[in-house]
Design a protein around this motif. Structure first.
Motif, PDB file in Angstrom:
ATOM      1  N   GLU A 138       6.463 -48.321   5.003  1.00 46.48           N
ATOM      2  CA  GLU A 138       5.653 -47.789   6.103  1.00 46.48           C
ATOM      3  C   GLU A 138       4.861 -48.923   6.736  1.00 46.48           C
ATOM      4  OE1 GLU A 138       3.119 -44.091   5.630  1.00 46.48           O
ATOM      5  OE2 GLU A 138       1.538 -45.611   5.759  1.00 46.48           O
ATOM      6  N   GLN A 189      10.123 -40.225  12.359  1.00 51.34           N
ATOM      7  CA  GLN A 189       9.644 -41.386  11.609  1.00 51.34           C
ATOM      8  C   GLN A 189       8.397 -42.002  12.240  1.00 51.34           C
ATOM      9  OE1 GLN A 189      10.856 -42.548   8.636  1.00 51.34           O
ATOM     10  NE2 GLN A 189      12.000 -40.638   8.761  1.00 51.34           N
ATOM     11  N   ILE A 212       5.056 -46.107  11.552  1.00 49.72           N
ATOM     12  CA  ILE A 212       6.479 -45.897  11.304  1.00 49.72           C
ATOM     13  C   ILE A 212       6.615 -45.634   9.823  1.00 49.72           C
ATOM     14  CG2 ILE A 212       8.820 -46.760  11.609  1.00 49.72           C
ATOM     15  CD1 ILE A 212       7.712 -48.813  13.613  1.00 49.72           C
ATOM     16  N   ARG A 213       7.094 -44.447   9.481  1.00 47.30           N
ATOM     17  CA  ARG A 213       7.037 -43.982   8.095  1.00 47.30           C
ATOM     18  C   ARG A 213       7.977 -44.736   7.180  1.00 47.30           C
ATOM     19  NH1 ARG A 213       4.478 -39.448   9.294  1.00 47.30           N
ATOM     20  NH2 ARG A 213       5.920 -38.836  10.919  1.00 47.30           N
ATOM     21  N   SER A 214       9.174 -44.924   7.587  1.00 50.20           N
ATOM     22  CA  SER A 214      10.186 -45.582   6.754  1.00 50.20           C
ATOM     23  C   SER A 214      11.001 -46.487   7.663  1.00 50.20           C
ATOM     24  CB  SER A 214      11.079 -44.531   6.091  1.00 50.20           C
ATOM     25  OG  SER A 214      12.099 -45.150   5.338  1.00 50.20           O
ATOM     26  N   THR A 215      10.637 -47.750   7.699  1.00 45.94           N
ATOM     27  CA  THR A 215      11.212 -48.658   8.696  1.00 45.94           C
ATOM     28  C   THR A 215      12.696 -48.913   8.453  1.00 45.94           C
ATOM     29  OG1 THR A 215      10.359 -50.495   7.341  1.00 45.94           O
ATOM     30  CG2 THR A 215       9.074 -49.843   9.267  1.00 45.94           C
ATOM     31  N   LYS A 216      13.403 -49.088   9.578  1.00 42.91           N
ATOM     32  CA  LYS A 216      14.822 -49.438   9.536  1.00 42.91           C
ATOM     33  C   LYS A 216      14.980 -50.825  10.160  1.00 42.91           C
ATOM     34  CE  LYS A 216      16.109 -44.661  10.771  1.00 42.91           C
ATOM     35  NZ  LYS A 216      14.870 -44.266  11.434  1.00 42.91           N
ATOM     36  N   ASP A 257      14.326 -51.121  13.827  1.00 38.66           N
ATOM     37  CA  ASP A 257      12.958 -51.013  14.328  1.00 38.66           C
ATOM     38  C   ASP A 257      12.358 -52.380  14.635  1.00 38.66           C
ATOM     39  OD1 ASP A 257      12.289 -48.322  12.001  1.00 38.66           O
ATOM     40  OD2 ASP A 257      12.910 -48.203  14.106  1.00 38.66           O
TER      41      ASP A 257
END
Lengths: 115, 111
Positions: B18, B64, B79-83, B86
């Motif tokens: 996050e 997200q 951003i909760r769970s970055t990719k 992102d």
């Protein structure tokens, strides 16, 4: 999404001459247009704007022209200075009941002013 | 001259973590925005915020993402769970009326 287009990726002019940057849009509902200048690793800096009820707005060396029938706007910089070298973005927005809506940006034109 | 500020200037994170990006808008502005620019691409709108609620969001702004104005001066993007995708420059902007003023951006790098 190609609602705002800047077809010239780059432009080079001599110091003291006029720089003309162009922008076309497809969404006839856009009613407010802005030009931003951006240096690398910085945020866009507001330059000048124009409402759709006008066809020209001037601020010092910067003038923006709006041709609604052609869905075209341009930014004129006179005289151009080396410090004007940057990427210039055209942006457009709609009004709404809750205020100004999102800006839609063009892809930018890199202006280089040669001393 | 008042300006929008953003912290941090650069954030490196691992995929799945996050992150919270922070912004201090111009003090008498009423509308707040987040945009992002992926390297080599256009500046894209994410979300706008007015009167303590989201007024508009793009299709990029999925579950997200969230925004918050936790006090009278800060505006945050989480951003909760970055990719990996992102990774971008994230710009905060604010406006009182029509013209949006942008901060210097936060470069987010997701590894």
């Amino acid at each position: 999404d190609q609602q705002v287009k800047q077809n010239s990726p780059s432009l080079s002019v001599q110091e003291g001459r006029i720089s003309i940057l162009n922008c076309d849009y497809t969404n006839s509902m856009f009613d407010y247009f802005l030009w931003y200048k951006k240096y690398p690793a910085e945020g866009p800096t507001f330059l000048i704007s124009i409402s759709s009820i006008k066809d020209k707005n001037e601020d010092g060396r910067f003038t923006v022209f709006l041709n609604k029938s052609a869905k075209h706007l341009s930014l004129h910089i006179v005289p151009s200075q080396p410090g004007d070298s940057a990427v210039y973005f055209c942006a457009a927005s709609l009004d709404s009941d809750t205020g100004r809506r999102a800006l839609t940006f063009g892809s930018g034109t890199r202006l280089q002013v040669q001393p | 001259e008042p300006e929008v500020t953003q912290t941090p200037s650069h954030q490196v994170t691992q995929m799945g973590q996050e992150v919270i990006l922070r912004c201090v808008p111009i003090s008498n502005h009423l509308y707040f925005y987040w945009y992002r620019q992926i390297l080599g691409q256009k500046v894209e709108f994410l979300v706008s915020f007015y009167n303590n609620e989201i007024s508009e969001k793009s299709e990029i702004f999925d579950d997200q993402f969230s925004v918050e104005r936790p006090d009278g001066s800060n505006f945050t993007l989480k951003i909760r769970s970055t990719k990996l995708e992102d990774s971008a420059m994230y710009f905060c902007a604010s406006s009182r009326y029509d013209t949006q003023y942008f901060g210097p951006g936060t470069r987010l790098t997701v590894l």
